[in-house]
Design a protein around this motif. Structure first.
Motif, short mmCIF file in Angstrom:
data_model
loop_
_atom_site.label_atom_id
_atom_site.label_comp_id
_atom_site.label_asym_id
_atom_site.label_seq_id
_atom_site.Cartn_x
_atom_site.Cartn_y
_atom_site.Cartn_z
N TYR A 1 0.84 -1.19 0.00
CA TYR A 1 0.00 0.00 0.00
C TYR A 1 0.88 1.25 0.00
O TYR A 1 1.82 1.35 0.80
CB TYR A 1 -0.92 -0.01 1.21
CG TYR A 1 -2.10 -0.94 1.04
CD1 TYR A 1 -1.91 -2.32 1.05
CD2 TYR A 1 -3.38 -0.46 0.84
CE1 TYR A 1 -2.97 -3.19 0.86
CE2 TYR A 1 -4.46 -1.32 0.66
CZ TYR A 1 -4.24 -2.68 0.67
OH TYR A 1 -5.30 -3.53 0.49
N TYR A 2 0.55 2.17 -0.89
CA TYR A 2 1.31 3.40 -1.06
C TYR A 2 0.40 4.60 -0.79
O TYR A 2 -0.74 4.63 -1.24
CB TYR A 2 1.84 3.53 -2.47
CG TYR A 2 2.79 2.44 -2.89
CD1 TYR A 2 2.32 1.26 -3.48
CD2 TYR A 2 4.16 2.58 -2.71
CE1 TYR A 2 3.18 0.26 -3.87
CE2 TYR A 2 5.04 1.58 -3.11
CZ TYR A 2 4.54 0.43 -3.68
OH TYR A 2 5.41 -0.56 -4.07
N CYS A 3 0.94 5.59 -0.09
CA CYS A 3 0.25 6.86 -0.01
C CYS A 3 0.85 7.81 -1.04
O CYS A 3 2.01 7.65 -1.45
CB CYS A 3 0.33 7.46 1.40
SG CYS A 3 1.99 7.73 2.03
N ALA A 4 0.06 8.78 -1.45
CA ALA A 4 0.50 9.69 -2.49
C ALA A 4 -0.18 11.05 -2.28
O ALA A 4 -1.24 11.13 -1.64
CB ALA A 4 0.17 9.14 -3.86
N GLU A 5 0.41 12.06 -2.85
CA GLU A 5 -0.09 13.43 -2.71
C GLU A 5 -0.15 14.10 -4.07
O GLU A 5 0.74 13.91 -4.90
CB GLU A 5 0.85 14.23 -1.79
CG GLU A 5 0.40 15.64 -1.50
CD GLU A 5 1.37 16.36 -0.58
OE1 GLU A 5 1.39 16.05 0.62
OE2 GLU A 5 2.12 17.23 -1.07
N THR A 6 -1.21 14.86 -4.28
CA THR A 6 -1.35 15.57 -5.55
C THR A 6 -1.76 17.01 -5.34
O THR A 6 -2.50 17.32 -4.41
CB THR A 6 -2.38 14.87 -6.46
OG1 THR A 6 -2.55 15.64 -7.65
CG2 THR A 6 -3.74 14.73 -5.79
N GLY A 7 -1.30 17.87 -6.25
CA GLY A 7 -1.70 19.26 -6.25
C GLY A 7 -2.93 19.51 -7.10
O GLY A 7 -3.34 20.66 -7.27
N SER A 8 -3.54 18.45 -7.58
CA SER A 8 -4.76 18.57 -8.38
C SER A 8 -5.88 19.18 -7.55
O SER A 8 -5.91 19.07 -6.34
CB SER A 8 -5.17 17.20 -8.90
OG SER A 8 -6.43 17.25 -9.51
#
Length: 122
Positions: free
Chosen positions: A92-99
C-alpha cells in the motif's frame, strides 16, 4: 515532499488494520491525499482519496470496508481497513497531488511514499 507510510502487517481474513502516512515538506492541508496498492504481478490500483475539506472517493472494491481520513494538525493521512479479505493483500502506497479534484488516476499524483506491506491470510 516526503511521505512515510506505516502500519502494514499480517492479519487474518475478517480482521482490521490502520495504515498511516506522515507527510512533510509542504502545507499538508492544501493537498489531496490518496492511497493506492499493488499486488504481485498486478498494476498499481487506486484505493481511496481525500481532499482538504474531507470529501472522499473510494474504489468500488473497498467501499464500505475502508475509510480514509486525515489529521491536518499532524500532517497525516490514515486508511482504516476493516473486513479484510485475501484479495486486499498488496503493498500500500500513499500519495499526494496538487490537483484540484479527487482522482484515482496515479498519473496526477506528484509524490509517493515507500509503501507498506499488507498481507491477509485466509
Amino acid at each position: 515532499v516526503q511521505l512515510q507510510a506505516s502500519g502494514g502487517g499480517l492479519v487474518q481474513a475478517g480482521g482490521s488494520l490502520r495504515l498511516s502516512c506522515a507527510a512533510s515538506g509542504r502545507t499538508f492541508s492544501r493537498y489531496i491525499m490518496g492511497w493506492f496498492r499493488q499486488a504481485p504481478g498486478k498494476e498499481r490500483e487506486f484505493v481511496a482519496a481525500i481532499n482538504w475539506s474531507d470529501s472522499t472517493y473510494y474504489a468500488d472494491s473497498v467501499k464500505g470496508r475502508f475509510t480514509i481520513s486525515r489529521d491536518n494538525a499532524k500532517s497525516t493521512v490514515y486508511l482504516q481497513m476493516n473486513s479484510l479479505i485475501p484479495e486486499d493483500t498488496a503493498v500500500y502506497y500513499c500519495a499526494e497531488t496538487g490537483s484540484n479534484s479527487l482522482s484515482g488516476n496515479p498519473i496526477v499524483y506528484d509524490y509517493w511514499g515507500q509503501g507498506t506491506q499488507v498481507t491477509v491470510s485466509s
